[in-house]
Design an enzyme around this catalytic site. Structure first.
Site, PDB file in Angstrom:
ATOM      1  N   ASP A   2      76.504  -2.068  33.299  1.00 29.70           N
ATOM      2  CA  ASP A   2      75.419  -2.442  32.328  1.00 29.70           C
ATOM      3  C   ASP A   2      74.727  -3.569  33.157  1.00 29.70           C
ATOM      4  OD1 ASP A   2      76.102  -0.847  29.801  1.00 29.70           O
ATOM      5  OD2 ASP A   2      77.917  -2.280  30.156  1.00 29.70           O
ATOM      6  N   GLY A  19      85.433  -2.972  22.427  1.00 22.63           N
ATOM      7  CA  GLY A  19      86.714  -2.593  22.167  1.00 22.63           C
ATOM      8  C   GLY A  19      86.808  -0.886  22.954  1.00 22.63           C
ATOM      9  N   ALA A  20      87.512  -0.095  22.426  1.00 27.23           N
ATOM     10  CA  ALA A  20      87.820   1.309  23.210  1.00 27.23           C
ATOM     11  C   ALA A  20      88.032   0.711  24.575  1.00 27.23           C
ATOM     12  CB  ALA A  20      86.494   2.030  23.000  1.00 27.23           C
ATOM     13  N   LEU A  21      89.010  -0.154  24.721  1.00 25.85           N
ATOM     14  CA  LEU A  21      89.200  -0.507  26.285  1.00 25.85           C
ATOM     15  C   LEU A  21      89.533   0.605  27.110  1.00 25.85           C
ATOM     16  CD1 LEU A  21      90.942  -3.990  25.018  1.00 25.85           C
ATOM     17  CD2 LEU A  21      88.329  -3.644  25.358  1.00 25.85           C
ATOM     18  N   HIS A  22      89.255   0.092  28.206  1.00 28.43           N
ATOM     19  CA  HIS A  22      89.823   1.149  29.469  1.00 28.43           C
ATOM     20  C   HIS A  22      90.005   0.030  30.617  1.00 28.43           C
ATOM     21  CE1 HIS A  22      85.527   0.539  30.903  1.00 28.43           C
ATOM     22  NE2 HIS A  22      85.191   1.033  29.684  1.00 28.43           N
ATOM     23  N   HIS A  79      87.516  -2.603  31.453  1.00 25.58           N
ATOM     24  CA  HIS A  79      87.677  -4.017  30.737  1.00 25.58           C
ATOM     25  C   HIS A  79      88.912  -4.838  31.204  1.00 25.58           C
ATOM     26  CE1 HIS A  79      85.789  -1.215  27.411  1.00 25.58           C
ATOM     27  NE2 HIS A  79      84.879  -2.587  27.627  1.00 25.58           N
ATOM     28  N   SER A 128      83.592   3.958  31.268  1.00 18.54           N
ATOM     29  CA  SER A 128      82.761   3.465  30.059  1.00 18.54           C
ATOM     30  C   SER A 128      83.767   3.894  28.489  1.00 18.54           C
ATOM     31  CB  SER A 128      81.528   4.373  30.075  1.00 18.54           C
ATOM     32  OG  SER A 128      80.800   4.246  28.965  1.00 18.54           O
ATOM     33  N   SER A 129      83.404   3.135  27.724  1.00 21.20           N
ATOM     34  CA  SER A 129      84.290   3.711  26.417  1.00 21.20           C
ATOM     35  C   SER A 129      83.534   4.941  26.072  1.00 21.20           C
ATOM     36  CB  SER A 129      83.980   2.643  25.429  1.00 21.20           C
ATOM     37  OG  SER A 129      84.426   1.483  25.991  1.00 21.20           O
TER      38      SER A 129
HETATM   39  O1  PAF Z   1      78.730  -4.479  27.005  1.00 16.30           O
HETATM   40  C1  PAF Z   1      79.319  -4.438  25.680  1.00 16.30           C
HETATM   41  O2  PAF Z   1      80.154  -4.028  25.445  1.00 16.30           O
HETATM   42  C2  PAF Z   1      78.441  -5.099  24.810  1.00 16.30           C
HETATM   43  O3  PAF Z   1      76.936  -5.206  25.014  1.00 16.30           O
HETATM   44  C3  PAF Z   1      78.627  -6.800  24.502  1.00 16.30           C
HETATM   45  C4  PAF Z   1      78.510  -7.447  25.534  1.00 16.30           C
HETATM   46  C5  PAF Z   1      80.160  -6.913  24.275  1.00 16.30           C
HETATM   47  C6  PAF Z   1      77.806  -7.165  23.348  1.00 16.30           C
HETATM   48  O4  PAF Z   1      77.953  -6.605  22.131  1.00 16.30           O
END
Ligand code: PAF
Length: 280
Positions: free
Chosen positions: A150, A31-34, A37, A185-186
């Site tokens: 990541d 969540g906390a989408l940007h 995402h 990044s969130s």
């Molecule tokens: O990258 C993330 O947001 C998290 O590590 C994930 C892949 C959703 C797993 O909780």
């Protein structure tokens, strides 16, 4: 857009789509989408028929309780963004729904989770593997889309899919950056105005390292230059900057050691820990 909170409802819905021959694309998120995402959603929509996004802040991947509590949560805004992006399915389970009892599985990824984030955040990738394997089991996607910010996580998830013999294509998508280079990044929304401005130096030092490689400076000199730039101001606290083989994450000591090289950084700006990487 369908929103499910229960495993059984999600799987029943997706089973009918799979049986109808449709391909399922999955974007797991906390969540906390940007926009980063949303770009993953875009890839899912281009490459598959049904786009599924999960929103779940996974407690087992936080080795620091304060970090878990501080993690931003914006569910209403997330749903509005997904609706506007034409997402087909959102899965927003509770902790009890994902973990009816504690997950005691221990995964093994060798060097992949012993270095960098794995060394600094003990248990982090085991928690990621626990939740991703559970979500994969429920969504049963054909393809899953992860952001390359990541970098190590993507490698771990690819290894997880191999270890569990899952027939899922893990797609590493490009890092999305703000205009000044900061990787989206969130966690960026937790930065104060001063920290947000300061955070651009993370991208800048990565660019410095790239140009030093191009100018044939040694790996040691390149690392030292990055460390020295960041150590000049107290707002930064460098956790690591490593130059590694892009396929194994083994640290290299000369550029010739490896054909594909990646620089990876984790740095606190104030209290907020940010990560970034650059494939040279
Ligand atoms: O990258 C993330 O947001 C998290 O590590 C994930 C892949 C959703 C797993 O909780």
């Amino acid at each position: 857009m369908k929103v499910f909170t229960k495993n059984s409802e999600l799987t029943a819905f997706l089973d009918t789509k799979r049986e109808a021959g449709l391909e399922i694309g999955f974007v797991p998120t906390m969540g906390a989408l940007h926009k980063g995402h949303l770009s993953l959603m875009g890839y899912a929509q281009q490459q598959t028929d049904i786009s599924v996004c999960s929103i779940f802040v996974n407690p087992t991947q936080f080795n620091d309780k304060a970090d878990l509590e501080r993690y931003p949560r914006t569910p209403e805004q997330d749903l509005a963004m997904l609706e506007a992006a034409n997402c087909d399915v959102v899965f927003m389970p509770s902790v009890e729904e994902v973990y009816p009892e504690p997950d005691t599985r221990q995964f093994s990824f060798g060097l992949l989770d012993e270095v960098l984030e794995g060394a600094r955040r003990p248990g982090h990738f085991n928690g990621v593997a626990q939740v991703v394997s559970r979500l994969f089991d429920r969504v049963k996607p054909h393809r899953a889309f992860f952001g390359s910010k990541d970098y190590q996580q993507v490698m771990v998830v690819k290894q997880l899919v191999q270890n569990l013999h899952l027939n899922i294509d893990v797609v590493a998508c490009p890092i999305l950056r703000e205009a000044d280079g900061l990787a989206m990044s969130s966690r960026n929304m937790l930065l104060s105005e001063e920290e947000r401005q300061a955070a651009t130096l993370i991208y800048d030092v990565m660019q410095v390292s790239k140009s030093m490689k191009e100018k044939k400076s040694s790996v040691l000199a390149t690392r030292q230059a990055v460390i020295s730039i960041l150590s000049k101001k107290s707002i930064y606290q460098l956790d690591y900057f490593e130059i590694c083989d892009a396929k194994t994450l083994k640290a290299i000591h000369s550029w010739e050691e490896s054909k594909h090289v990646v620089g990876l950084i984790a740095c606190y700006v104030g209290k907020i820990r940010l990560i970034d990487n650059l494939v040279y």
